[in-house]
Design an enzyme around this catalytic site. Structure first.
Site, PDB file in Angstrom:
ATOM      1  N   HIS A 310       0.821  -1.218   0.000  1.00 33.94           N
ATOM      2  CA  HIS A 310       0.000   0.000   0.000  1.00 33.94           C
ATOM      3  C   HIS A 310       0.849   1.260   0.000  1.00 33.94           C
ATOM      4  CE1 HIS A 310       0.782   1.018   4.234  1.00 33.94           C
ATOM      5  NE2 HIS A 310       0.537  -0.255   4.564  1.00 33.94           N
ATOM      6  N   CYS A 327       2.877  -4.785   6.837  1.00 29.82           N
ATOM      7  CA  CYS A 327       2.583  -4.514   5.435  1.00 29.82           C
ATOM      8  C   CYS A 327       3.836  -4.072   4.680  1.00 29.82           C
ATOM      9  CB  CYS A 327       1.528  -3.416   5.310  1.00 29.82           C
ATOM     10  SG  CYS A 327      -0.124  -3.924   5.845  1.00 29.82           S
TER      11      CYS A 327
END
Length: 383
Positions: A310, A327
């Site tokens: 992301h 992440c």
């Protein structure tokens, strides 16, 4: 004399007289060959015939010249044995259907009319993923099939599932539970092709009193070969499209202070995307240490344990330090490109951490060897 002998031989071969020593007695009739006998299963008048039963036609004392099995205007396909004394239907019969069978062998004709039973229950395919309208999928994509009823006779149902690719590769099904089965290839799909999935389940027995309803067919489209390589030690991500490097991205991965904050290593597949995606710290409430509740832009999910690729505007850390909660974050413009380019089933291969991705975490199916994968098939082995 020679001509007379030849003429006598000719008469003998034509059957005009019995050979010496075999003449019948005066007034005895000549023997007539028996006509062939045809047997049809199911028999005439049978009702409640199981749809998984085969139609079998056999001839004794002759060969089968013709076999026709019909349900209304539809004709059922079948196959003769080598000497054409036996014919057997190929596919399951339809439930609650009237069938008519006719057969010929020489001068003999036979017929049978029967009806298949009405199932207590029927099962159908209720979902095939990934398969959104107009969607192109990645070379690592599985074919995930869900049924609306628990399947007990898995081997019969699995045998009715067909995958036909323009560029075929070896693959196998694996049952996850009684309603969920997944197809995975041994190697990645060749890019840029169409794949047809057929569930020829009508009349297939799925369990006691359970038979397949309507057949299902789906066409899937494999897009570009998009593979991302991520090294958490070097804090770098490289995206290759059809073998050519398209993006070089500085990234920041999990800080690895706990298992929860450690990015998983292994072969991930892209599963879904969102812009934005709300991310909330698991197992924590507001005020707890480590609590967060944030909206994240251009996020692509790669596991079920909360991992995404992301956007994040922390370029000071990207390429330098791993500071995330697990992440992979990258520069906003590059994360947007990745988000907009991704296909479900694209490969994201991550190395550099001591936490391995589990095969059943998200679409982590490539974490299992194909030899082991096949053991989950009802046809190829036991899990």
């Amino acid at each position: 004399m020679a001509l007379l002998a030849a003429a006598a031989l000719t008469v003998s071969c034509s059957g005009g007289g019995a050979p010496a020593g075999q003449q019948g007695k005066p007034g005895q009739a000549a023997t007539t060959p028996q006509a062939p006998v045809i047997k049809i299963t199911p028999e005439q008048g049978s009702t409640k015939v199981s749809p998984d039963k085969k139609v079998v036609v056999e001839a004794a004392g002759g060969v089968l010249d013709e076999v026709v099995v019909q349900a209304g205007a539809e004709q059922i396909e079948g196959k003769f044995n080598a000497d054409k004394t036996r014919w057997i239907s190929k596919s399951p019969l339809k439930p609650s259907t009237d069938y008519n069978v006719t057969a010929k062998s020489g001068v003999t004709q036979a017929a049978s009319a029967f009806k298949t039973l009405k199932p207590e229950r029927e099962f159908t395919v209720v979902d095939v993923t990934p398969n959104a309208k107009g969607e192109k999928i990645g070379v690592g994509a599985p074919i995930m099939v869900r049924f609306d009823q628990p399947i007990k006779d898995k081997a019969s149902v699995e045998a009715a599932l067909k995958v036909e690719a323009e560029k075929p590769v070896e693959g196998a099904w694996r049952w996850i539970d009684d309603t969920y089965v997944i197809y995975r290839t041994a190697k990645y799909w060749p890019a840029h092709q169409k794949i047809k999935f057929h569930a020829d389940i009508e009349g297939v027995k799925g369990g006691k009193g359970l038979y397949g309803g309507k057949d299902h067919e789906t066409t899937l489209r494999i897009g570009a070969k998009q593979i991302s390589k991520i090294d958490t030690r070097k804090k770098m991500m490289y995206v290759y499209v059809d073998g050519k490097k398209k993006q070089t991205m500085r990234i920041s991965a999990g800080m690895a202070t706990t298992r929860e904050y450690t990015t998983t290593s292994g072969v991930h597949l892209t599963m879904e995307r969102g812009n934005p995606v709300r991310m909330i710290s698991p197992g924590r409430k507001k005020g707890d240490p480590g609590y967060y509740d944030v909206m994240i832009n251009h996020a692509v999910r790669i596991s079920n344990s909360g991992e995404y690729v992301h956007a994040k505007n922390n370029v000071w850390a990207q390429g330098v330090r791993n500071v995330s909660h697990g992440c992979i974050n990258s520069r906003p413009d590059q994360a947007r490109w990745f988000h907009d380019t991704m296909q479900r089933g694209d490969v994201v291969d991550i190395v550099g951490t001591n936490r391995e991705l589990e095969w059943n975490n998200g679409w982590g199916y490539w974490q299992m060897s194909f030899k082991q994968w096949k053991k989950g098939s009802a046809l190829h082995g036991k899990a």
